[in-house]
Design a protein around this motif. Structure first.
Motif, PDB file in Angstrom:
ATOM      1  N   ALA A 282       0.820  -1.212   0.000  1.00  0.00           N
ATOM      2  CA  ALA A 282       0.000   0.000   0.000  1.00  0.00           C
ATOM      3  C   ALA A 282       0.851   1.259   0.000  1.00  0.00           C
ATOM      4  CB  ALA A 282      -0.927  -0.005   1.211  1.00  0.00           C
ATOM      5  N   GLY A 283       2.152   1.120  -0.180  1.00  0.00           N
ATOM      6  CA  GLY A 283       3.054   2.259  -0.106  1.00  0.00           C
ATOM      7  C   GLY A 283       3.928   2.147   1.125  1.00  0.00           C
ATOM      8  N   ALA A 309       4.522   7.825   9.096  1.00  0.00           N
ATOM      9  CA  ALA A 309       4.031   7.950   7.719  1.00  0.00           C
ATOM     10  C   ALA A 309       3.529   6.587   7.305  1.00  0.00           C
ATOM     11  CB  ALA A 309       5.118   8.429   6.770  1.00  0.00           C
ATOM     12  N   GLY A 310       2.247   6.488   7.018  1.00  0.00           N
ATOM     13  CA  GLY A 310       1.679   5.201   6.664  1.00  0.00           C
ATOM     14  C   GLY A 310       0.179   5.201   6.828  1.00  0.00           C
ATOM     15  N   THR A 311      -0.386   4.045   7.084  1.00  0.00           N
ATOM     16  CA  THR A 311      -1.839   3.879   7.040  1.00  0.00           C
ATOM     17  C   THR A 311      -2.544   4.305   8.314  1.00  0.00           C
ATOM     18  OG1 THR A 311      -1.570   1.590   7.766  1.00  0.00           O
ATOM     19  CG2 THR A 311      -1.673   1.994   5.394  1.00  0.00           C
ATOM     20  N   THR A 312      -1.837   4.425   9.430  1.00  0.00           N
ATOM     21  CA  THR A 312      -2.522   4.671  10.696  1.00  0.00           C
ATOM     22  C   THR A 312      -2.047   5.905  11.436  1.00  0.00           C
ATOM     23  OG1 THR A 312      -0.959   3.330  11.992  1.00  0.00           O
ATOM     24  CG2 THR A 312      -2.828   2.189  10.993  1.00  0.00           C
ATOM     25  N   GLY A 319       1.781   5.804   3.180  1.00  0.00           N
ATOM     26  CA  GLY A 319       2.978   5.536   2.411  1.00  0.00           C
ATOM     27  C   GLY A 319       3.452   6.715   1.600  1.00  0.00           C
ATOM     28  N   LEU A 320       3.024   7.935   1.968  1.00  0.00           N
ATOM     29  CA  LEU A 320       3.347   9.106   1.150  1.00  0.00           C
ATOM     30  C   LEU A 320       2.915   8.875  -0.293  1.00  0.00           C
ATOM     31  CD1 LEU A 320       6.886   9.928   2.588  1.00  0.00           C
ATOM     32  CD2 LEU A 320       4.703  10.927   3.229  1.00  0.00           C
ATOM     33  N   GLY A 329      -1.490  -3.522  -4.439  1.00  0.00           N
ATOM     34  CA  GLY A 329      -1.369  -4.298  -5.662  1.00  0.00           C
ATOM     35  C   GLY A 329      -0.677  -3.587  -6.801  1.00  0.00           C
ATOM     36  N   THR A 330      -0.297  -2.333  -6.626  1.00  0.00           N
ATOM     37  CA  THR A 330       0.410  -1.634  -7.691  1.00  0.00           C
ATOM     38  C   THR A 330       1.908  -1.704  -7.442  1.00  0.00           C
ATOM     39  OG1 THR A 330       0.557   0.552  -6.668  1.00  0.00           O
ATOM     40  CG2 THR A 330      -1.524  -0.014  -7.730  1.00  0.00           C
ATOM     41  N   MET A 331       2.664  -1.118  -8.363  1.00  0.00           N
ATOM     42  CA  MET A 331       4.118  -1.101  -8.249  1.00  0.00           C
ATOM     43  C   MET A 331       4.630   0.278  -7.835  1.00  0.00           C
ATOM     44  SD  MET A 331       5.119  -4.140  -8.957  1.00  0.00           S
ATOM     45  CE  MET A 331       4.592  -5.636  -9.771  1.00  0.00           C
ATOM     46  N   ARG A 332       3.761   1.129  -7.325  1.00  0.00           N
ATOM     47  CA  ARG A 332       4.134   2.513  -7.067  1.00  0.00           C
ATOM     48  C   ARG A 332       4.471   2.743  -5.599  1.00  0.00           C
ATOM     49  NH1 ARG A 332      -0.149   6.225 -10.288  1.00  0.00           N
ATOM     50  NH2 ARG A 332       0.796   7.738  -8.874  1.00  0.00           N
TER      51      ARG A 332
END
Length: 707
Positions: A282-283, A309-312, A319-320, A329-332
């Motif tokens: 998720a980053g 920095a993150g989801t919570t 994840g900025l 699921g992405t590559m970013r």
């Protein structure tokens, strides 16, 4: 139309060039710095290079460097490109393709740029002597072991290992003053012990620790994440200050069993904390920790950790990432790093270029084999990551938020840069290096970006030999849906190439002809986007009538026409649905970026994080230098290590031009000219001179240092 689209994608895989002629320029100069190639200075682009004298294509990543005395130790990694090819080979050989045939296709795609190495060999730690200029292999790792960290601590140097094989132990390796290498910590799992920092008088490494015991209910933990502190009394004692429970759901993310292989990617210190980054789907996330204060809840090791920095965390976007909630699921922005410069903490991101390239290559191979796959699917990862400019953020200590440095983002927008790979400091300035995937992505778009016509004659002949081998392989294939098409097209291609190599000159007109293939695809896209509705309307206009007086044969003819037109409409709709317009659109976007960008890593520097100076945009005139992962600041300059998974990693030295440094003195009785300007120099002893060389001099009432 469907066969045309398939053929364009197939030929893009096996036809055309991978590079221009070699450029040998091993010293770059500007008004304020000089960059000199240290390793194999006589070698240029597409020549066997590497650190060791005479060339070494296998130790292709100069991951990190550490210095002791006159010796610089370079932690290297074996050829990642070769390892990835070897990793994906079984999925094709399992269906009946031989390994030799698989590599023949790889050679045709890359023009032999990727060496076929032994995947079981370990990487080397290479020593460079600054006085003699000699390179030597100081240590060779076990099978499938690579090195991603080197750091000097006291009189010793420590190295962190990595392997994608979970059955191989990972370790911290110590080089003592007597030249002995000793493993001082080991753990199992496909992890990387690459994160490192010094804090509160101790050496810290981070990654994973298999000594951890998974608590009941936590059986889904993927990585036993750990931050380790070395005892100053015993190099073999590494105590945990954090374990998987300090990193929440990050420890459960399956990314830690993938290529990333680093549960904790980077460590840095700032304002009394250790900052740690970790990859997730998720980053990337960032945590900070320190020995717990009285009002903080300590873990079992007496430390307090929190996500910043993150989801919570509630302050920074997940994840900025560019997308609220992350991009599972992405590559970013899967990975991020942190670095402190001038008392401020910087963060920077990393996309998965290899994942996008591998997905595209696998999809095109499946297309060649006649499988029903869509370009819009297998180009998706590459397309999305290229749309994501690489970024740098700086922590605002007052708000706790990482703020994007938009001036830097402007430097990576619309480029093929996929990582910000490393930051380093030298001579008071911050250096920022990238990984540029253009040279890899060219293998996907080589038919339509004009690179074939820029090849040297030697490169064309090499390409022709590789393509002939693939033609023979494909002509022997049986049962594929496109077998007949491939046979006829490949025979035409074979004849064309045999004549082309000898007769077609390299000029702008020919280059433009190839580039115009992109316009053909664009026209197809535009036509298909509008033609369906236009054709349907024309059909309906032709068969519709407001005349209610039609009788007999006319009415029967109308019914017949309506039935035929209905079938035609169904046929046209079916044909239109088989044109992968989304895939064509993504391919065109990728092609434009690849054809319009300089390949090779970018290197920038800044003094304030706002204004940036460009050092190189093309890997120091070697486009196969696709990344820059290491810096080492010394008194003679900044050593820079490159990643070149084609012809071998390299070592450069950047030196700044000397500047006059002035110190005001009380001497004012110097001779002047008629207009009041000083026209003479004095030594520090008061002797007049007209030829100052190196040393201290007095001019205009000031002490001047001439270097």
């Amino acid at each position: 139309m469907n066969h045309f689209t398939q053929w364009m994608m197939a030929v893009a895989l096996i036809c055309s060039a991978t590079s221009a002629s070699a450029q040998t320029a091993n010293t770059e100069e500007s008004k304020n710095y000089t960059v000199t190639k240290i390793s194999n200075p006589d070698r240029g682009e597409r020549q066997v290079d590497g650190l060791m004298s005479g060339g070494d294509r296998e130790n292709s990543y100069t991951w990190r460097m550490a210095m002791r005395g006159d010796e610089i130790y370079i932690a290297t990694t074996r050829n990642i490109a070769s390892a990835l090819v070897n990793m994906y080979a079984p999925s094709f050989t399992a269906s009946g393709m031989s390994l030799d045939n698989f590599w023949a296709i790889i050679d045709a795609v890359t023009n032999g740029d990727i060496p076929r190495n032994d995947a079981n060999e370990g990487a080397n730690i290479i020593c460079y002597n600054r006085q003699t200029g000699e390179f030597r292999v100081a240590y060779t790792g076990e099978s499938r072991v690579y090195y991603r960290m080197a750091v000097t601590y006291g009189d010793d140097i420590y190295f962190g290992s990595y392997s994608y094989d979970p059955s191989v132990s990972q370790y911290i390796l110590k080089l003592d003053q007597d030249g002995n290498f000793t493993k001082v910590f080991e753990t199992m799992g496909s992890v990387s012990l690459r994160a490192n920092c010094e804090y509160d008088g101790h050496l810290f490494f981070a990654g994973a620790d298999d000594r951890e015991v998974i608590a009941p209910g936590d059986e889904g933990v993927v990585a036993k994440m750990a931050v380790l502190r070395k005892s100053n009394d015993d190099d073999t004692v590494w105590d945990r200050v954090a374990d998987y429970r300090d990193f929440g759901q990050t420890a459960f993310d399956p990314i830690h069993t993938s290529w990333a292989g680093a549960p904790i990617w980077e460590l840095a210190t700032h304002n009394g904390y250790i900052y740690a980054t970790a990859p997730t789907h998720a980053g990337f996330v960032i945590y900070k920790g320190h020995p717990a204060a009285a009002d903080e809840t300590a873990n079992e090791y007496g430390w307090y950790w929190q996500e910043v920095a993150g989801t919570t965390n509630g302050i920074n976007n997940p994840g900025l990432s560019d997308v609220e909630g992350g991009e599972v699921g992405t590559m970013r922005s899967l990975i991020g790093s942190v670095y402190e410069y001038n008392g401020q903490l910087y963060a920077y991101n990393f996309d998965h270029a290899f994942g996008g390239e591998a997905a595209a290559f696998a999809g095109m191979m499946q297309k060649l084999a006649g499988q029903d796959v869509k370009a819009s699917d297998y180009l998706d990862y590459m397309y999305n990551s290229l749309q994501n400019p690489q970024k740098v953020w700086r922590l605002n200590d007052e708000t706790g938020k990482f703020e994007e440095l938009t001036n830097f983002t402007a430097l990576t927008e619309g480029t093929t840069n996929e990582y910000i790979w490393r930051m380093g400091e030298y001579d008071g300035q911050l250096y920022i290096a990238t990984m540029d995937a253009g040279i890899f992505y060219n293998y996907l778009t080589q038919l339509t970006n004009g690179s074939f016509l820029k090849m040297s004659m030697e490169e064309r002949l090499t390409k022709l030999a590789y393509i002939k081998s693939v033609i023979q392989i494909l002509l022997q294939a049986k049962g594929e849906e496109l077998a007949d098409t491939l046979r006829s097209m490949l025979e035409m291609l074979k004849s064309f190439l045999e004549n082309y190599v000898e007769t077609v000159p390299i000029d702008d007109e020919n280059v433009q002809t190839i580039i115009n293939i992109e316009q053909l695809l664009a026209d197809l896209q535009s036509m298909a986007a509008t033609s369906k509705d236009a054709i349907m309307q024309m059909i309906m206009d032709a068969i519709s009538s407001d005349d209610d007086d039609q009788e007999g044969e006319e009415a029967g003819l109308e019914d017949f026409i309506r039935q035929m037109m209905s079938k035609l409409q169904d046929t046209l709709s079916d044909l239109y649905s088989k044109i992968d317009m989304e895939g064509i659109q993504k391919y065109l976007y990728i092609n434009r970026l690849v054809s319009s960008n300089e390949w090779g890593f970018d290197l920038f520097r800044t003094s304030d994080g706002e204004a940036y100076e460009v050092i190189t945009r093309n890997g120091f005139n070697d486009r196969y230098n696709y990344g820059c992962p290491s810096f080492l600041a010394t008194e003679e300059g900044l050593y820079i290590g490159t990643c070149n998974p084609f012809y071998g990693g390299q070592l450069y030295l950047l030196t700044n031009e000397p500047e006059e440094k002035e110190v005001t003195t009380g001497i004012t009785d110097l001779q002047t000219t008629a207009n009041g300007q000083r026209d003479v120099w004095y030594t520090i002893n008061g002797q007049r001179t007209t030829n100052p060389t190196k040393g201290l001099y007095i001019q205009n009432g000031k002490v001047v240092v001439v270097k």
